[in-house]
Design an enzyme around this catalytic site. Structure first.
Site, PDB file in Angstrom:
ATOM      1  N   GLY A  47       0.816  -1.222   0.000  1.00  0.00           N
ATOM      2  CA  GLY A  47       0.000   0.000   0.000  1.00  0.00           C
ATOM      3  C   GLY A  47       0.842   1.261   0.000  1.00  0.00           C
ATOM      4  O   GLY A  47       0.552   2.226  -0.709  1.00  0.00           O
ATOM      5  N   CYS A  48       1.897   1.250   0.787  1.00  0.00           N
ATOM      6  CA  CYS A  48       2.752   2.438   0.903  1.00  0.00           C
ATOM      7  C   CYS A  48       3.522   2.675  -0.386  1.00  0.00           C
ATOM      8  O   CYS A  48       3.757   3.813  -0.791  1.00  0.00           O
ATOM      9  CB  CYS A  48       3.706   2.284   2.082  1.00  0.00           C
ATOM     10  N   THR A  49       3.899   1.586  -1.056  1.00  0.00           N
ATOM     11  CA  THR A  49       4.593   1.710  -2.332  1.00  0.00           C
ATOM     12  C   THR A  49       3.639   2.287  -3.381  1.00  0.00           C
ATOM     13  O   THR A  49       3.999   3.215  -4.109  1.00  0.00           O
ATOM     14  CB  THR A  49       5.152   0.334  -2.772  1.00  0.00           C
TER      15      THR A  49
END
Length: 156
Positions: A47-49
């Site tokens: 998700g953060c990527t």
């Protein structure tokens, strides 16, 4: 739930944190310009990527809208550097290892994963205007919706 909930019109809480290159970045450095500040739970996770790469890809458009971008997570400077090297993010990724900034912005709270409760970053994005006030507040923003949410505010 976090102790603080910011809203549009509030003064953005000040911060001074080290970026992926070990340089101190302060919110006050952006006075006179708009800045997208986003909080993500952990560098180099799916998700953060997605969220970070979407902001990287939108960066030319955000720049045209006169906005800088700053990412913040509880990761160390070293982890932020690896994340930036891997994806070529090219904007400051700040290490909030003590999560004091996350608490001040109301993004540190209880989360649950597979029934286990723990404290962590609630993925969020903010637009800070030229005077240091919040023009956009997006708690629990989805990684895919971050860019659209902040662009809408920047386009006014």
């Amino acid at each position: 739930m976090p102790k603080v909930t910011l809203k549009v019109g509030d003064k953005a809480p000040a911060f001074a944190l080290k970026d992926q290159n070990g340089k101190t970045v302060r919110l006050s450095q952006f006075k006179g310009q708009r800045v997208v500040v986003y909080f993500y739970p952990k560098a180099d996770t799916p998700g953060c990527t997605t969220q970070s790469c979407n902001l990287r890809d939108a960066f030319p458009k955000l720049k045209k809208l006169k906005a800088a971008v700053v990412g913040i997570s509880p990761d160390t400077v070293e982890k932020q550097a690896k994340f930036d090297d891997k994806y070529g993010l090219k904007f400051p990724l700040l290490a909030d290892t003590e999560h004091q900034v996350a608490e001040a912005w109301g993004v540190w709270g209880e989360k649950s994963l597979y029934g286990r409760k723990f404290m962590g970053i609630i993925r969020s994005a903010f637009v800070v205007d030229e005077k240091g006030k919040l023009a956009g507040v997006f708690y629990k923003v989805s990684p895919k919706d971050t860019v659209a949410s902040v662009e809408k505010v920047l386009q006014g």
